[in-house]
Design a protein around this motif. Sequence first.
Motif, PDB file in Angstrom:
ATOM      1  N   GLY A 240      -0.515   5.063 -15.194  1.00  8.85           N
ATOM      2  CA  GLY A 240      -1.322   3.941 -14.737  1.00  8.85           C
ATOM      3  C   GLY A 240      -0.799   3.406 -13.422  1.00  8.85           C
ATOM      4  O   GLY A 240       0.102   3.974 -12.806  1.00  8.85           O
ATOM      5  N   LEU A 241      -1.365   2.304 -13.016  1.00 12.82           N
ATOM      6  CA  LEU A 241      -0.963   1.663 -11.767  1.00 12.82           C
ATOM      7  C   LEU A 241       0.250   0.785 -12.039  1.00 12.82           C
ATOM      8  O   LEU A 241       0.135  -0.297 -12.625  1.00 12.82           O
ATOM      9  CB  LEU A 241      -2.118   0.826 -11.216  1.00 12.82           C
ATOM     10  CG  LEU A 241      -3.397   1.607 -10.879  1.00 12.82           C
ATOM     11  CD1 LEU A 241      -4.547   0.644 -10.595  1.00 12.82           C
ATOM     12  CD2 LEU A 241      -3.163   2.517  -9.680  1.00 12.82           C
ATOM     13  N   ASN A 242       1.412   1.278 -11.642  1.00 14.20           N
ATOM     14  CA  ASN A 242       2.649   0.521 -11.841  1.00 14.20           C
ATOM     15  C   ASN A 242       2.830  -0.464 -10.696  1.00 14.20           C
ATOM     16  O   ASN A 242       2.990  -0.065  -9.547  1.00 14.20           O
ATOM     17  CB  ASN A 242       3.851   1.469 -11.916  1.00 14.20           C
ATOM     18  CG  ASN A 242       3.850   2.286 -13.182  1.00 14.20           C
ATOM     19  OD1 ASN A 242       3.806   1.732 -14.280  1.00 14.20           O
ATOM     20  ND2 ASN A 242       3.902   3.604 -13.056  1.00 14.20           N
ATOM     21  N   LEU A 243       2.802  -1.739 -11.032  1.00 10.36           N
ATOM     22  CA  LEU A 243       2.967  -2.769 -10.011  1.00 10.36           C
ATOM     23  C   LEU A 243       4.409  -2.776  -9.517  1.00 10.36           C
ATOM     24  O   LEU A 243       5.342  -2.920 -10.301  1.00 10.36           O
ATOM     25  CB  LEU A 243       2.596  -4.142 -10.583  1.00 10.36           C
ATOM     26  CG  LEU A 243       2.578  -5.307  -9.585  1.00 10.36           C
ATOM     27  CD1 LEU A 243       1.464  -5.105  -8.559  1.00 10.36           C
ATOM     28  CD2 LEU A 243       2.390  -6.628 -10.315  1.00 10.36           C
ATOM     29  N   GLN A 244       4.592  -2.604  -8.231  1.00 11.97           N
ATOM     30  CA  GLN A 244       5.932  -2.614  -7.638  1.00 11.97           C
ATOM     31  C   GLN A 244       6.358  -4.021  -7.236  1.00 11.97           C
ATOM     32  O   GLN A 244       7.510  -4.406  -7.412  1.00 11.97           O
ATOM     33  CB  GLN A 244       5.971  -1.676  -6.422  1.00 11.97           C
ATOM     34  CG  GLN A 244       5.743  -0.211  -6.789  1.00 11.97           C
ATOM     35  CD  GLN A 244       5.494   0.646  -5.556  1.00 11.97           C
ATOM     36  OE1 GLN A 244       4.543   0.419  -4.820  1.00 11.97           O
ATOM     37  NE2 GLN A 244       6.337   1.647  -5.341  1.00 11.97           N
ATOM     38  N   VAL A 245       5.419  -4.786  -6.693  1.00  8.68           N
ATOM     39  CA  VAL A 245       5.702  -6.178  -6.313  1.00  8.68           C
ATOM     40  C   VAL A 245       4.373  -6.870  -6.038  1.00  8.68           C
ATOM     41  O   VAL A 245       3.374  -6.222  -5.694  1.00  8.68           O
ATOM     42  CB  VAL A 245       6.614  -6.248  -5.067  1.00  8.68           C
ATOM     43  CG1 VAL A 245       5.862  -5.815  -3.816  1.00  8.68           C
ATOM     44  CG2 VAL A 245       7.215  -7.638  -4.884  1.00  8.68           C
TER      45      VAL A 245
ATOM     46  N   SER B 132      -9.166  11.834 -11.613  1.00 15.57           N
ATOM     47  CA  SER B 132     -10.213  11.337 -12.512  1.00 15.57           C
ATOM     48  C   SER B 132      -9.801  10.020 -13.155  1.00 15.57           C
ATOM     49  O   SER B 132     -10.608   9.089 -13.278  1.00 15.57           O
ATOM     50  CB  SER B 132     -10.527  12.379 -13.592  1.00 15.57           C
ATOM     51  OG  SER B 132      -9.357  12.684 -14.344  1.00 15.57           O
ATOM     52  N   GLN B 133      -8.535   9.929 -13.563  1.00 18.70           N
ATOM     53  CA  GLN B 133      -8.061   8.698 -14.194  1.00 18.70           C
ATOM     54  C   GLN B 133      -7.948   7.567 -13.182  1.00 18.70           C
ATOM     55  O   GLN B 133      -8.201   6.404 -13.506  1.00 18.70           O
ATOM     56  CB  GLN B 133      -6.728   8.943 -14.882  1.00 18.70           C
ATOM     57  CG  GLN B 133      -6.867   9.729 -16.180  1.00 18.70           C
ATOM     58  CD  GLN B 133      -5.541   9.891 -16.882  1.00 18.70           C
ATOM     59  OE1 GLN B 133      -4.789  10.815 -16.600  1.00 18.70           O
ATOM     60  NE2 GLN B 133      -5.250   9.013 -17.805  1.00 18.70           N
ATOM     61  N   LEU B 134      -7.567   7.908 -11.955  1.00 12.57           N
ATOM     62  CA  LEU B 134      -7.476   6.889 -10.917  1.00 12.57           C
ATOM     63  C   LEU B 134      -8.844   6.284 -10.652  1.00 12.57           C
ATOM     64  O   LEU B 134      -8.974   5.060 -10.502  1.00 12.57           O
ATOM     65  CB  LEU B 134      -6.896   7.491  -9.638  1.00 12.57           C
ATOM     66  CG  LEU B 134      -6.787   6.545  -8.446  1.00 12.57           C
ATOM     67  CD1 LEU B 134      -5.922   5.331  -8.793  1.00 12.57           C
ATOM     68  CD2 LEU B 134      -6.209   7.287  -7.239  1.00 12.57           C
ATOM     69  N   GLN B 135      -9.860   7.108 -10.614  1.00 13.81           N
ATOM     70  CA  GLN B 135     -11.213   6.611 -10.400  1.00 13.81           C
ATOM     71  C   GLN B 135     -11.649   5.691 -11.528  1.00 13.81           C
ATOM     72  O   GLN B 135     -12.286   4.655 -11.308  1.00 13.81           O
ATOM     73  CB  GLN B 135     -12.202   7.781 -10.249  1.00 13.81           C
ATOM     74  CG  GLN B 135     -12.019   8.595  -8.980  1.00 13.81           C
ATOM     75  CD  GLN B 135     -12.080   7.740  -7.729  1.00 13.81           C
ATOM     76  OE1 GLN B 135     -12.951   6.880  -7.586  1.00 13.81           O
ATOM     77  NE2 GLN B 135     -11.147   7.963  -6.806  1.00 13.81           N
ATOM     78  N   GLN B 136     -11.279   6.057 -12.772  1.00 12.05           N
ATOM     79  CA  GLN B 136     -11.616   5.211 -13.919  1.00 12.05           C
ATOM     80  C   GLN B 136     -10.892   3.880 -13.835  1.00 12.05           C
ATOM     81  O   GLN B 136     -11.466   2.819 -14.132  1.00 12.05           O
ATOM     82  CB  GLN B 136     -11.243   5.929 -15.227  1.00 12.05           C
ATOM     83  CG  GLN B 136     -11.592   5.142 -16.490  1.00 12.05           C
ATOM     84  CD  GLN B 136     -13.066   4.817 -16.581  1.00 12.05           C
ATOM     85  OE1 GLN B 136     -13.917   5.700 -16.459  1.00 12.05           O
ATOM     86  NE2 GLN B 136     -13.403   3.552 -16.795  1.00 12.05           N
ATOM     87  N   MET B 137      -9.634   3.908 -13.417  1.00 12.75           N
ATOM     88  CA  MET B 137      -8.870   2.664 -13.285  1.00 12.75           C
ATOM     89  C   MET B 137      -9.479   1.761 -12.217  1.00 12.75           C
ATOM     90  O   MET B 137      -9.534   0.543 -12.388  1.00 12.75           O
ATOM     91  CB  MET B 137      -7.412   2.986 -12.940  1.00 12.75           C
ATOM     92  CG  MET B 137      -6.642   3.636 -14.071  1.00 12.75           C
ATOM     93  SD  MET B 137      -5.013   4.219 -13.556  1.00 12.75           S
ATOM     94  CE  MET B 137      -4.508   5.124 -15.025  1.00 12.75           C
TER      95      MET B 137
END
Length: 282
Positions: free
Chosen positions: A186-191, A40-45
């Motif tokens: 949340g979406l953790n940016l790796q690179v 659900s949170q991924l969809q919101q993001m």
Amino acid sequence: MVLYTHHLPQWKQDEVEQIKRLSGEYKLTGLVDLHGIPASQLQQMRRDLRGTAVIKMTRNTLIEHAFAQLGGDISKTSEYVDGQSAMIYTNENPFKLYKKLQETMTKMIAKPGDVAPEDVVVPKGPTAFPPGPIVGTLQQAGIPAAIEGGKVVIRETKTVAKAGDVISEKLADVLAKLDIKTIDVGLNLQVAYYEGTFFEPSTLAIDETEFMNKLTLAGKQAFNLSVNAAIPTKTTAEAIIGKAVREAKNLAVEAAIYEKDVIELIIGRAQRESVTVKALTE
């Protein structure tokens, strides 16, 4: 190691081709970690990022296949694939993307085994719990609790875990009961690969207030250097001329050079000195 896709099922080949196509369509190609994000949170993001970035979820092995086929510098992106990685594409610069991803972060209740990203603090004050076994549960977790006025009260603010500590089952249960959310999700940016350069989170995590303060200080120091060294620029020419005029007037006054622009200053100085001398001799 070169990976080949001719043996892959058609749907996997299509996934690889889509990754390659998107990497060519957008200025920035990056990887984000989806670990621990509820659906659900991924969809919101994804909704929050609509119009800014495109997220492509697929298998890590297919990401590696795609970058192996792309070759060149961008192929090194696959070296950052780890955990539950997904592709992210945007035309924004990596600093703006990183900031946007940080803004989509939310807090969740910690689960046993989670690592505290920061100190976990339980504030003092009343709770919503009536007297009962909860008092003992809180105390066993190191939280000073008592019954006051028919309510369970936490008597003092307590740090129950330090940043980097692993959350125990007992503590996770207590934090859930107190509705204290400690885990960043949340979406953790790796690179991020942008215009031929790789950007890692450590480079993109900028304190904007501190950065602006440093820029302001650098601007002031550059301005002062230009004025004091008499290096004229469009910004400092007026200040340099003003400084030169003041210094010239001071020199004329000190040397008693009677010029139209300084005669009043010389007379004024002489008058002040005479008043001082008169006061000393009386």
